[in-house]
Write an enzyme that holds these catalytic residues in place. Structure first.
Site, PDB file in Angstrom:
ATOM      1  N   ASP A 151      -3.123  22.921 -13.978  1.00 43.02           N
ATOM      2  CA  ASP A 151      -4.486  22.516 -14.289  1.00 43.02           C
ATOM      3  C   ASP A 151      -4.517  21.833 -15.648  1.00 43.02           C
ATOM      4  OD1 ASP A 151      -5.316  23.690 -11.967  1.00 43.02           O
ATOM      5  OD2 ASP A 151      -5.799  25.606 -12.918  1.00 43.02           O
ATOM      6  N   GLY A 193       0.815  -1.211   0.000  1.00 40.60           N
ATOM      7  CA  GLY A 193       0.000   0.000   0.000  1.00 40.60           C
ATOM      8  C   GLY A 193       0.841   1.250   0.000  1.00 40.60           C
ATOM      9  N   PRO A 242       2.599   4.852   0.969  1.00 37.57           N
ATOM     10  CA  PRO A 242       3.301   5.214   2.201  1.00 37.57           C
ATOM     11  C   PRO A 242       2.352   5.843   3.221  1.00 37.57           C
ATOM     12  CG  PRO A 242       4.385   6.167   0.281  1.00 37.57           C
ATOM     13  CD  PRO A 242       3.128   5.557  -0.207  1.00 37.57           C
ATOM     14  N   GLY A 243       2.617   5.583   4.467  1.00 36.51           N
ATOM     15  CA  GLY A 243       1.870   6.242   5.536  1.00 36.51           C
ATOM     16  C   GLY A 243       0.504   5.667   5.817  1.00 36.51           C
ATOM     17  N   THR A 244       0.196   4.517   5.237  1.00 31.49           N
ATOM     18  CA  THR A 244      -1.133   3.950   5.460  1.00 31.49           C
ATOM     19  C   THR A 244      -1.168   3.013   6.656  1.00 31.49           C
ATOM     20  OG1 THR A 244      -0.548   2.430   3.694  1.00 31.49           O
ATOM     21  CG2 THR A 244      -2.120   4.147   3.159  1.00 31.49           C
ATOM     22  N   GLY A 245      -0.045   2.872   7.340  1.00 32.47           N
ATOM     23  CA  GLY A 245      -0.071   2.089   8.571  1.00 32.47           C
ATOM     24  C   GLY A 245       0.395   0.655   8.411  1.00 32.47           C
ATOM     25  N   LYS A 246       1.224   0.387   7.423  1.00 41.38           N
ATOM     26  CA  LYS A 246       1.700  -0.990   7.226  1.00 41.38           C
ATOM     27  C   LYS A 246       2.576  -1.426   8.395  1.00 41.38           C
ATOM     28  CE  LYS A 246       3.511   0.107   3.239  1.00 41.38           C
ATOM     29  NZ  LYS A 246       2.992   1.493   3.146  1.00 41.38           N
ATOM     30  N   THR A 247       3.522  -0.577   8.739  1.00 40.08           N
ATOM     31  CA  THR A 247       4.397  -0.891   9.869  1.00 40.08           C
ATOM     32  C   THR A 247       3.565  -1.075  11.137  1.00 40.08           C
ATOM     33  OG1 THR A 247       6.019   0.536   8.826  1.00 40.08           O
ATOM     34  CG2 THR A 247       6.452  -0.122  11.080  1.00 40.08           C
ATOM     35  N   GLU A 259      -8.958  31.323  -9.245  1.00 40.49           N
ATOM     36  CA  GLU A 259      -9.544  30.435  -8.233  1.00 40.49           C
ATOM     37  C   GLU A 259     -11.071  30.552  -8.227  1.00 40.49           C
ATOM     38  OE1 GLU A 259      -7.843  28.158  -6.941  1.00 40.49           O
ATOM     39  OE2 GLU A 259      -5.867  28.940  -7.490  1.00 40.49           O
TER      40      GLU A 259
HETATM   41  P1  ADP Z   1       3.668   2.825   6.466  1.00 39.07           P
HETATM   42  O1  ADP Z   1       4.484   1.788   7.103  1.00 39.07           O
HETATM   43  O2  ADP Z   1       2.486   2.278   5.712  1.00 39.07           O
HETATM   44  O3  ADP Z   1       4.424   3.803   5.649  1.00 39.07           O
HETATM   45  P2  ADP Z   1       3.376   3.645   9.128  1.00 39.07           P
HETATM   46  O4  ADP Z   1       2.808   2.459   9.784  1.00 39.07           O
HETATM   47  O5  ADP Z   1       4.835   3.841   9.262  1.00 39.07           O
HETATM   48  O6  ADP Z   1       2.989   3.679   7.604  1.00 39.07           O
HETATM   49  O7  ADP Z   1       2.586   4.920   9.644  1.00 39.07           O
HETATM   50  C1  ADP Z   1       3.225   6.073  10.073  1.00 39.07           C
HETATM   51  C2  ADP Z   1       2.433   6.731  11.170  1.00 39.07           C
HETATM   52  O8  ADP Z   1       1.194   7.208  10.678  1.00 39.07           O
HETATM   53  C3  ADP Z   1       2.076   5.783  12.280  1.00 39.07           C
HETATM   54  O9  ADP Z   1       3.064   5.760  13.235  1.00 39.07           O
HETATM   55  C4  ADP Z   1       0.786   6.354  12.813  1.00 39.07           C
HETATM   56  O10 ADP Z   1       1.039   7.377  13.732  1.00 39.07           O
HETATM   57  C5  ADP Z   1       0.157   6.975  11.601  1.00 39.07           C
HETATM   58  N1  ADP Z   1      -0.828   6.083  10.984  1.00 39.07           N
HETATM   59  C6  ADP Z   1      -0.753   5.563   9.744  1.00 39.07           C
HETATM   60  N2  ADP Z   1      -1.834   4.812   9.471  1.00 39.07           N
HETATM   61  C7  ADP Z   1      -2.608   4.836  10.568  1.00 39.07           C
HETATM   62  C8  ADP Z   1      -3.872   4.263  10.896  1.00 39.07           C
HETATM   63  N3  ADP Z   1      -4.547   3.492  10.028  1.00 39.07           N
HETATM   64  N4  ADP Z   1      -4.374   4.503  12.125  1.00 39.07           N
HETATM   65  C9  ADP Z   1      -3.718   5.273  12.993  1.00 39.07           C
HETATM   66  N5  ADP Z   1      -2.533   5.848  12.742  1.00 39.07           N
HETATM   67  C10 ADP Z   1      -1.973   5.658  11.539  1.00 39.07           C
HETATM   68 ZN    ZN Z   2      -6.014  26.336 -11.103  1.00 37.36          ZN
HETATM   69 MG    MG Z   3       6.521   2.148   7.381  1.00 41.13          MG
END
Ligand code: ADP
Ligand code: ZN
Ligand code: MG
Length: 638
Positions: A515, A218, A220-225, A439
């Site tokens: 745009d 997924g 980045p930042g979606t909470g995989k770790t 805008e």
């Molecule tokens: P990934 O590994 O997918 O890049 P991370 O697990 O490292 O994402 O997420 C980074 C941070 O973002 C987490 O430490 C948390 O604080 C926040 N975060 C991401 N997804 C979630 C979620 N589904 N619920 C709550 N916090 C989340």
């Molecule tokens: Zn515009």
């Molecule tokens: Mg991660």
């Protein structure tokens, strides 16, 4: 702690044991060998001037007699090291006395011509520690720190082949699924793994085979770790964590040795989870990797070998995470390796609300705050973005010295995360005017075009990311399938800014280039990917897509020149038609275009309600509330 650090801890331990042995067998017998005498004898010795020198501590006085005095003949053990030369020759003439409170001690001593000091001995083991180990302590600490730092950078010279200890011992994490919001599907799939980890034998009994490797895929930042950690937390098993990029070491073979080490340790701690974050860093397809990195390859091979070497259901589950599954080496995805993929997607509105709730749990929120409405305006935000917003908002509140986080803090925080920090430098009036009309153009087209997402906010406050203004729309729902009509609507809104500039200033500007890019890309996808051009039919002309690798879709290179020309023409037609319908809308509502743009220039930011007020006013003046259906004809292009 690292294995190398454990080493230095070992040295430390050895030093302490050595000191203790020394104290017990060498120093103590010596101190015991001194003849304990009463204070009166000390005074008598002083009187008779037979004392050579004294050593005075808080609790006792130790003194040596002069050579010619009669030595005490009691045998002593040890004690040779700390006694001075003289008393070593005549071991008996050291005496020890308990120090009594004696105000005249110093006077007595000096009048008896006694030398102070000179007997290098202390009278307790405590003194030994204080005197020898204490001065060494800073050195030991510095030594320890230097060693640790050396390892910090590139794995350290002394830790080759050793994984970091957190990896080695496995961490007991406290993360639970309740700390993760909006991960519904992924969570359900991971439950099975958790059940397995809680009781591997049970699965064995039924002969059930579990996937050995689970790949979380997924953006980045979606909470995989976080999900991987929560699996370990929920199951209550150790969590071995490594990052793919940490394997990029200086020397060949280090990464491979590390993998071997890690798996050895994990097997001992089973049931447990090994988590390889950013697995693409080592698992990149060997074909793709032109500047072939033999270290990466060796590491990958070791990983594959370890996974193959597992017996079934030995209780070790390997999880990996990546946002670029398409670049992974196919060997990693074969059965018996990472044979199950779990998609971790961007959160839905509901999920975003949940995530916001989790990250604001500890914040003092003002009562007016409605997390749902924040979730509404943040489609496409990842969990990490939302966590970031919550954090920014609390920082802003703290800076205001407020005791509650307000809705305004959240608005600003969203703005920051969306568009970077607000820039302070003012723009020239002409540029500002252009931006305002641009805008407003976007906003009004969105207002009048049926089926388009309502405008949440229009701003001409420049952002540090370089945008001079922005129009924020509020999607009414999360879209998984988008219709042709919706795509055309979006394109029309995208071109609304440029249309307004053309209408008011009779010329386009570079402000609309982004745009144009987006509109063109949309049209292009409609034609070559979605089969939405009648001329070309429901045929896909795009080359196979690369998931997560940018948005630009390429035209297949095996199509004829004629077809390529038609594709170009169709794209141009779609974009042109979108611009025309945007122009039509704005022409029809030109009065309101000027009004809103004026207001925007004054206030810099206007919100949904304010725009709606203009629209309603116009409606009541003209008595025409059928605008929408007319506009609808403008965008439906046949
Ligand atoms: P990934 O590994 O997918 O890049 P991370 O697990 O490292 O994402 O997420 C980074 C941070 O973002 C987490 O430490 C948390 O604080 C926040 N975060 C991401 N997804 C979630 C979620 N589904 N619920 C709550 N916090 C989340
Ligand atoms: Zn515009
Ligand atoms: Mg991660």
């Amino acid at each position: 702690m690292d294995k190398g650090q454990k080493f230095s801890a070992w040295y430390f331990l050895i030093a302490i044991i050595a000191a203790w042995l020394f104290a017990e067998y060498v120093y103590k017998p010596y101190t015991e060998s001194k003849s304990e005498v009463p204070y009166s004898e000390f005074l008598a010795d002083l009187e008779s001037r037979t004392i050579e020198n004294v050593d005075i501590s808080d609790s006792r006085i130790i003194y040596a007699l002069k050579d010619n005095t009669s030595p005490d003949k009691r045998p002593i053990v040890g004690g040779v090291i700390f006694t001075n030369k003289k008393s070593r020759q005549q071991p008996g003439n050291i005496k020890s006395v308990v120090r009594l409170p004696d105000p005249f001690l110093i006077i007595r001593l000096s009048s008896a011509d006694v030398k102070f000091g000179g007997i290098a001995q202390r009278d307790s083991i405590m003194d030994l520690f204080m005197g020898i180990l204490l001065p060494m302590l800073p050195l030991i600490i510095i030594w320890y720190l230097i060693f640790r730092n050396m390892r910090g950078g590139s794995g350290g010279i002394f830790s080759f082949g050793k994984s970091r200890a957190k990896e080695l011992q496995g961490e007991m994490t406290k993360t639970l699924f309740s700390d993760i919001g909006g991960a519904g599907e992924a969570e359900v799939e991971l439950r099975e793994i958790i059940d397995f980890l809680k009781d591997p034998q049970r699965f064995d009994k039924f002969g059930a085979k579990l996937p050995r490797g689970v790949l979380l895929v997924g953006p980045p930042g979606t909470g995989k770790t976080l999900l991987a950690k929560a699996c370990a937390g929920e199951a209550g098993v150790p969590f071995f964590f490594i990052t793919g990029s940490s394997f990029v070491e200086m020397f060949v073979g280090v990464g491979a040795a590390r993998v071997r080490d890690l798996f050895d340790q994990a097997k001992k701690k089973a049931p447990c989870i090994i988590f390889v974050d950013e697995i693409d860093a080592i698992g990149q397809s060997r074909m793709r990797n032109f500047n072939s990195n033999s270290e990466q390859e060796a590491t990958l091979n070791q990983l594959l070998a370890e996974m193959d070497g597992f017996e079934d259901n030995n209780g070790v589950v390997i999880m990996g995470a990546t946002n670029r599954p398409e670049i992974l080496d196919q060997a990693l995805l074969r059965p018996g390796r990472f044979d199950r993929q779990i998609q971790v997607v961007l959160p839905t509105e509901e999920g975003r609300e949940e995530i916001l709730r989790i990250h604001t749990k500890k914040l003092p929120l003002a009562s007016e705050i409605d997390l749902r409405s924040i979730a509404k305006v943040t489609p496409g935000f990842s969990g990490a973005d939302l966590a970031n917003i919550a954090n920014e908002a609390s920082l802003l509140a703290a800076r205001r010295k407020a005791d509650k986080v307000s809705m305004n803090d959240f608005d600003l925080a969203i703005e920051r995360v969306v568009a970077g920090l607000q820039r302070k430098t003012p723009l020239t009036p002409e540029v500002r005017k252009k931006v305002a009309y641009h805008e407003t153009g976007h906003a009004l087209v969105a207002c009048y075009l049926p089926g388009s997402d309502p405008v949440h906010k229009v701003s001409i406050i420049p952002t540090t990311k370089g945008a001079l203004g922005y129009t924020m729309q509020m999607p009414t729902e999360d879209n998984y399938i988008i219709t042709e009509q919706e795509l055309k609507t979006r394109m029309t809104v995208m071109l609304g800014g440029r249309a307004a500039e053309l209408l008011v200033f009779n010329e386009a500007s570079t402000g609309a280039s982004n745009d144009l890019e987006r509109a063109t890309e949309t049209a292009r996808k409609m034609v070559i990917e979605f089969g939405m051009s009648e001329k070309l039919g429901p045929v896909r002309y795009a080359s196979p897509s690369m998931m997560y690798l940018g948005n630009a879709s390429e035209v297949r290179n095996d199509i004829g020149e004629g077809t390529a020309e038609v594709i170009d023409r169709e794209i141009r037609r779609l974009v042109n038609e979108a611009q025309d319908s945007a122009l039509n809308i704005l022409r029809e509502h030109e009065k309101i275009l000027h009004e809103v743009a004026d207001t925007l220039m004054q206030k810099e930011v206007i919100n949904h309600e304010e725009i709606q007020a203009f629209v309603d006013k116009e409606k009541s003046q003209t008595g025409n509330d059928n605008v929408s259906s007319q506009e609808s004809d403008n965008v439906s292009i046949e």
